[in-house]
Design an enzyme around this catalytic site. Sequence first.
Site, short mmCIF file in Angstrom:
data_model
loop_
_atom_site.label_atom_id
_atom_site.label_comp_id
_atom_site.label_asym_id
_atom_site.label_seq_id
_atom_site.Cartn_x
_atom_site.Cartn_y
_atom_site.Cartn_z
N CYS A 25 0.82 -1.20 0.00
CA CYS A 25 0.00 0.00 0.00
C CYS A 25 0.87 1.27 0.00
O CYS A 25 1.71 1.45 -0.87
CB CYS A 25 -0.95 -0.06 1.19
SG CYS A 25 -2.36 1.06 1.11
N HIS A 26 0.68 2.14 0.99
CA HIS A 26 1.43 3.39 1.07
C HIS A 26 2.82 3.23 1.68
O HIS A 26 3.59 4.19 1.74
CB HIS A 26 0.63 4.42 1.88
CG HIS A 26 -0.55 4.96 1.15
ND1 HIS A 26 -1.74 4.28 1.09
CD2 HIS A 26 -0.72 6.10 0.44
CE1 HIS A 26 -2.60 4.98 0.37
NE2 HIS A 26 -2.01 6.09 -0.04
N GLY A 27 3.16 2.03 2.15
CA GLY A 27 4.47 1.78 2.74
C GLY A 27 5.62 2.12 1.81
O GLY A 27 6.73 2.39 2.26
N ALA A 28 5.36 2.11 0.50
CA ALA A 28 6.42 2.41 -0.46
C ALA A 28 6.99 3.82 -0.30
O ALA A 28 8.11 4.09 -0.71
CB ALA A 28 5.92 2.20 -1.89
#
Length: 181
Positions: free
Chosen positions: A106-109
């Site tokens: 998800c937004h962890g990138a």
Amino acid sequence: MTLTGSRVAFLATDGFEDSELTSPWDAVTAEGASATLIAPESGRITGKNGHEQSVDLAATDATADQFDALVLPGGVMNADHLRMDKPSIALARAFFEQHKPVGVICHGAWILIEAGVVDGRTLTSYPSLQTDLRNAGATWVDEEVVVDEGLVSSRTPDDLPAFNAKVVEEIGEGTHAGQTA
């Protein structure tokens, strides 16, 4: 595949996507790994849907040497705070420097962009990050799960079954020469 003896770090803070922490945690521990929650500060963190978990180790006290792999759950608030925390960014980067598997969803990138480790890599994420990832030199694809030399990425909680399976597989394989910072 058994992960007995493997040590997996989970890096998160308040606002994480609950299932993106709990589901991979359950997957690796079910295979025999030990899991450790790392956050910028000690105490407890709370997910966006209310899951609370005790922090095992502050990011300033954690090193990649202590672990065999890293998992970065998503959640907008979580990822946005972590990408501004220098010890958390340094920790994430160190896993790449040591060629260890990393799972990100998800937004962890955003954390990996800040750590400077996505240039030349192929990965997926929540769709709103695709421009950020491309601007950082990554090739972004819209797929359930992508594996690139020990880097496992997925888009959303819907992808967790595929993500978990690949995270377990990559941890079981150990270090990857192509997993570099």
